[in-house]
Design an enzyme around this catalytic site. Structure first.
Site, PDB file in Angstrom:
ATOM      1  N   TYR A  96       0.852  -1.200   0.000  1.00 38.28           N
ATOM      2  CA  TYR A  96       0.000   0.000   0.000  1.00 38.28           C
ATOM      3  C   TYR A  96       0.880   1.241   0.000  1.00 38.28           C
ATOM      4  CZ  TYR A  96      -3.936   3.019   1.176  1.00 38.28           C
ATOM      5  OH  TYR A  96      -4.896   3.988   1.145  1.00 38.28           O
ATOM      6  N   PHE A 148      -9.527  19.362 -24.678  1.00 37.26           N
ATOM      7  CA  PHE A 148      -9.849  17.935 -24.672  1.00 37.26           C
ATOM      8  C   PHE A 148     -11.124  17.788 -23.830  1.00 37.26           C
ATOM      9  CE2 PHE A 148      -9.695  13.552 -23.161  1.00 37.26           C
ATOM     10  CZ  PHE A 148      -9.656  12.921 -24.382  1.00 37.26           C
ATOM     11  N   THR A 149     -11.994  16.875 -24.232  1.00 37.99           N
ATOM     12  CA  THR A 149     -13.347  16.783 -23.646  1.00 37.99           C
ATOM     13  C   THR A 149     -13.350  16.791 -22.111  1.00 37.99           C
ATOM     14  OG1 THR A 149     -13.127  14.419 -24.028  1.00 37.99           O
ATOM     15  CG2 THR A 149     -14.550  15.634 -25.545  1.00 37.99           C
ATOM     16  N   ASP A 239      -0.058  18.674 -21.338  1.00 38.01           N
ATOM     17  CA  ASP A 239      -0.772  17.397 -21.371  1.00 38.01           C
ATOM     18  C   ASP A 239       0.045  16.475 -22.269  1.00 38.01           C
ATOM     19  OD1 ASP A 239      -2.342  15.197 -21.904  1.00 38.01           O
ATOM     20  OD2 ASP A 239      -4.203  16.318 -22.195  1.00 38.01           O
ATOM     21  N   LYS A 282      -2.434   5.943 -22.755  1.00 37.87           N
ATOM     22  CA  LYS A 282      -1.804   6.230 -24.051  1.00 37.87           C
ATOM     23  C   LYS A 282      -0.281   6.250 -23.893  1.00 37.87           C
ATOM     24  CE  LYS A 282      -6.084   8.176 -24.479  1.00 37.87           C
ATOM     25  NZ  LYS A 282      -6.659   9.499 -24.363  1.00 37.87           N
ATOM     26  N   ARG A 405     -17.123  11.411 -34.662  1.00 33.72           N
ATOM     27  CA  ARG A 405     -16.658  12.656 -34.038  1.00 33.72           C
ATOM     28  C   ARG A 405     -17.294  13.798 -34.832  1.00 33.72           C
ATOM     29  NH1 ARG A 405     -14.078  12.190 -29.001  1.00 33.72           N
ATOM     30  NH2 ARG A 405     -16.239  11.654 -28.862  1.00 33.72           N
ATOM     31  N   PHE A 471     -24.028  10.308 -27.435  1.00 34.52           N
ATOM     32  CA  PHE A 471     -23.268   9.500 -28.397  1.00 34.52           C
ATOM     33  C   PHE A 471     -22.821   8.166 -27.809  1.00 34.52           C
ATOM     34  CE2 PHE A 471     -18.958  10.121 -26.758  1.00 34.52           C
ATOM     35  CZ  PHE A 471     -19.113  11.245 -25.968  1.00 34.52           C
TER      36      PHE A 471
HETATM   37  C1  LIG Z   1      -7.185  10.329 -23.295  1.00 32.20           C
HETATM   38  C2  LIG Z   1      -6.730  11.680 -23.026  1.00 32.20           C
HETATM   39  C3  LIG Z   1      -6.933  12.288 -21.772  1.00 32.20           C
HETATM   40  C4  LIG Z   1      -7.692  11.591 -20.662  1.00 32.20           C
HETATM   41  O1  LIG Z   1      -7.070  10.430 -20.267  1.00 32.20           O
HETATM   42  P1  LIG Z   1      -7.896   9.181 -19.664  1.00 32.20           P
HETATM   43  O2  LIG Z   1      -6.845   8.237 -19.216  1.00 32.20           O
HETATM   44  O3  LIG Z   1      -8.746   8.636 -20.772  1.00 32.20           O
HETATM   45  O4  LIG Z   1      -8.727   9.702 -18.555  1.00 32.20           O
HETATM   46  C5  LIG Z   1      -6.448  13.566 -21.595  1.00 32.20           C
HETATM   47  N1  LIG Z   1      -5.802  14.221 -22.569  1.00 32.20           N
HETATM   48  C6  LIG Z   1      -5.596  13.675 -23.787  1.00 32.20           C
HETATM   49  C7  LIG Z   1      -4.872  14.448 -24.831  1.00 32.20           C
HETATM   50  C8  LIG Z   1      -6.055  12.391 -24.063  1.00 32.20           C
HETATM   51  O5  LIG Z   1      -5.859  11.865 -25.282  1.00 32.20           O
END
Ligand SMILES: *Cc1c(COP(=O)(O)O)cnc(C)c1O
Length: 498
Positions: A96, A148-149, A239, A282, A405, A471
Site C-alpha cells: 500500500y 480535450f473533452t 498534457d 496512451k 466525431r 453518443f
Molecule cells: C485520453 C486523453 C486524456 C484523458 O485520459 P484518460 O486516461 O482517458 O482519462 C487527456 N488528454 C488527452 C490528450 C487524451 O488523449
C-alpha cells in the site's frame, strides 16, 4: 509569427526507421517488432454485421467486441504490451505504502522529464481533476492550444472558461502545415494582457492534439509559449498523454531536432513546462496516469488531493502491475523504433486513402486516420448525422469499428436546439503495435469500396436520445432502407467473400 515555426519539411520527407524502400522504389512501413502473443479475430459475413449494427442501434459504441473485426474505436488502454512489460509485471511489489514498484516508476519519470515529484492518478482525467480543483476558480480563464473533452468539463464545472488559441488553419481539414497544434503567439500575448496573469488558472499545451486529429505542435512554438508564460508569471501545463507521437513528429518535421535523440526532445519539452500530466492509457502502453512537477510548494499543495480522490501517494488508484508496465513503456517511448510504428502506419493509412480519392484530414497525425464525413457523405444533411452514418456504414462494409466525431457527439442546448459540429469526422484509431499492414490495407480497400458506393448511404435519426452523453448510449435508425441496399451491393460486388 503565428504558429508556423518549423514549416520547412514536407510531411512526406519522414525519415523514421520503421519504413523501408522496396526494390521497386516505393516506400512502405515495416514493423520493428514481432508478434509473440496473438488474439483470434472473427470477421462476420456482411449479413451478420447488419444484424450486429442493427442490434447496436447503429451506434458503434454499442457493438459487442466479439462482432468487431478490427477495433479502431480508440487508442486508450488498448495498446499492445511488449515482452519486457509483461516480464516486469510479474515482479511488481505489492504494498500500500512505499512500494518499490512506485519508486521504479518515479525514477523513470525523473529520468525522462527531469522533474523531482510524481503524483500518481488512476487515469488522465483524474490528473485533470486534481489540477482543476487546485487552480480553477470561478471567472478564471484557461488558455490552451485546443480543448480535450474531459479537461474542458472539469474547468467549466468549476466556473472557469476555456480559450482556444490555435489559428483557424489548425482546424482546417486539409493542410500542409506540419504543426497544426501550434498556438498563435500574438493571440497568447493579447490574451494574457487582456485578462491579467492573476485570472489565468494555467496555460495548457496538449501534445499530439487529440480532437483536431492527433496533430502536433513544434518545440519552437512550445518554447515561445513557455517564454511568454514565464515572463508574465503564468503556469504552463503540458498534457503529455499523446507525447509519443508529438516526439516523433518533432524529430521528423522540425529541422533543428533532426539529429536529436527522442530523450533529448522529451527533456527539452519538459523544460518548458511547470507541470506535466498524462494518461498512461496512451503514454507508456499501460493503464494509469499522473502529474509530474519540480516545485516544492506546488508539490505540497497538490499532494493533498491524491489520497482524497485517487489513493495513497505511492499508487494513486493504479495497480502495481500496471505501474511496472508503464515504467518499461516510458523507456520504450524513448526508443524511436518503438514509437514510429503508430505514426508511420497512420501516414500509410491516410496516404493510401487520399490516393483513392477518399477525403481525409491532412497531414497525417498521430492517434489514427480521420475521414471527412462531411465530404464523404455530402448528400447527407448534417442533422442526419453523416459521421454517425459513415461509422455504421464502414462497420457494415468491413467489420472495422470507428468512432463518430461530429454532431452526434455534441450536446443539445437547454432549449432543445442542436449545435452543429464544425467538423464531421469518422475517427479510425490505430492502437499502437496492434494491427499489421495487411489489416490496414484491408480497411483501406473496404472504405474505398464504400466511397465508390457512397450514394447508397443515407442518414440516421434517433430512436432513443439520452439527455447527456447521447453518443455513448443513444440508439438510432437509418432514414430509409439504405442498410439493406448496401448489403445487397456488397454481395453483388464481392460474391461469397467476407
Ligand atoms: C485520453 C486523453 C486524456 C484523458 O485520459 P484518460 O486516461 O482517458 O482519462 C487527456 N488528454 C488527452 C490528450 C487524451 O488523449
Amino acid at each position: 509569427m503565428s504558429g508556423h515555426e518549423g514549416r520547412c519539411v514536407e510531411p512526406e520527407d519522414l525519415r523514421p526507421m520503421s519504413k523501408v524502400t522496396y526494390f521497386s522504389g516505393e516506400t512502405f512501413p515495416l514493423e520493428m517488432h514481432k508478434v509473440r502473443i496473438i488474439q483470434k479475430l472473427t470477421l462476420l459475413p456482411v449479413e451478420e454485421r447488419l444484424r450486429a449494427i442493427d442490434e447496436a442501434g447503429y451506434n458503434t459504441f454499442l457493438l459487442q467486441n466479439a462482432d468487431v473485426f478490427l477495433d479502431m474505436l480508440t487508442d486508450s488502454g488498448v495498446n499492445a504490451m511488449s515482452d519486457r512489460q509483461q516480464a516486469a509485471m510479474l515482479q511488481a511489489d505489492d504494498a500500500y505504502a512505499g512500494s518499490a514498484t512506485f519508486t521504479r516508476l518515479h525514477d523513470k519519470l525523473r529520468e525522462v522529464f527531469g522533474k523531482k515529484y510524481f503524483l500518481p492518478a488512476h487515469q488522465g482525467r483524474a490528473a485533470e481533476h486534481i489540477l482543476s480543483v487546485a487552480f480553477v476558480k470561478p471567472g478564471m480563464v484557461v488558455p490552451m492550444n485546443y480543448h480535450f473533452t474531459t479537461m474542458k468539463q472539469h474547468i467549466t464545472a468549476l466556473g472557469g472558461q476555456v480559450v482556444e488559441l490555435i489559428p483557424p488553419e489548425g482546424v482546417a481539414v486539409t493542410s500542409d502545415n506540419p504543426f497544426k497544434g501550434n498556438v498563435d503567439l500574438a493571440h497568447v500575448e493579447r490574451l494574457i494582457a487582456e485578462h491579467g496573469p492573476e485570472n489565468i488558472a494555467f496555460f495548457r499545451m496538449e501534445a499530439g492534439t487529440n480532437l483536431i486529429g492527433g496533430q502536433p505542435f513544434s518545440l519552437a512554438n512550445l518554447r515561445a509559449v513557455s517564454h511568454l508564460c514565464r515572463k508574465e508569471g503564468v503556469r504552463l501545463v503540458l498534457d503529455a498523454s499523446l507525447l509519443a507521437d508529438n516526439l516523433h513528429f518533432i524529430k521528423n518535421r522540425e529541422p533543428e531536432c533532426a539529429d536529436w535523440s527522442i530523450a533529448q526532445i522529451a527533456a527539452a519539452m519538459a523544460d518548458c513546462a511547470d507541470i506535466i500530466y498524462f494518461s498512461a492509457r496512451k503514454l507508456g502502453f499501460g493503464r494509469g496516469g499522473g502529474i509530474v512537477i519540480d516545485d516544492d510548494a506546488l508539490y505540497r499543495d497538490l499532494r493533498a488531493w491524491v489520497p482524497m480522490y485517487e489513493g495513497f501517494l505511492t499508487y494513486g488508484g493504479m495497480s502495481v502491475r500496471e505501474m511496472e508496465a508503464i515504467t518499461i513503456g516510458l523507456d520504450e517511448t524513448l526508443d524511436e523504433d518503438m514509437i514510429n510504428q503508430g505514426p508511420v502506419f497512420i501516414a500509410h493509412f491516410v496516404n493510401e486513402m487520399e490516393r483513392r480519392g477518399i477525403p481525409v484530414i491532412t497531414p497525417p497525425g498521430g492517434l489514427g486516420a480521420h475521414v471527412d464525413a462531411a465530404r464523404f457523405l455530402d448528400h447527407v444533411d448534417q442533422r442526419q448525422y453523416p459521421s454517425g452514418a459513415l461509422a455504421a456504414a464502414v462497420y457494415l462494409a468491413s467489420g472495422v469499428r470507428g468512432m463518430e466525431r461530429g454532431t452526434m457527439s455534441e450536446q443539445r442546448e437547454p432549449d432543445g436546439t442542436e449545435p452543429l459540429s464544425h467538423m464531421e469526422l469518422l475517427r479510425l484509431a490505430l492502437p499502437r503495435r496492434v494491427f499489421t499492414l495487411s489489416q490496414v490495407n484491408y480497411a483501406v480497400d473496404r472504405i474505398h469500396w464504400l466511397h465508390a458506393n457512397r450514394r447508397i448511404v443515407g442518414g440516421l435519426r434517433w430512436t432513443e436520445e439520452p439527455e447527456i452523453l447521447r453518443f455513448f448510449y443513444g440508439r438510432l435508425a437509418p432514414i430509409g432502407d439504405w442498410q439493406h441496399a448496401l448489403v445487397a451491393k456488397f454481395r453483388e460486388d464481392f460474391g461469397p467473400s467476407l
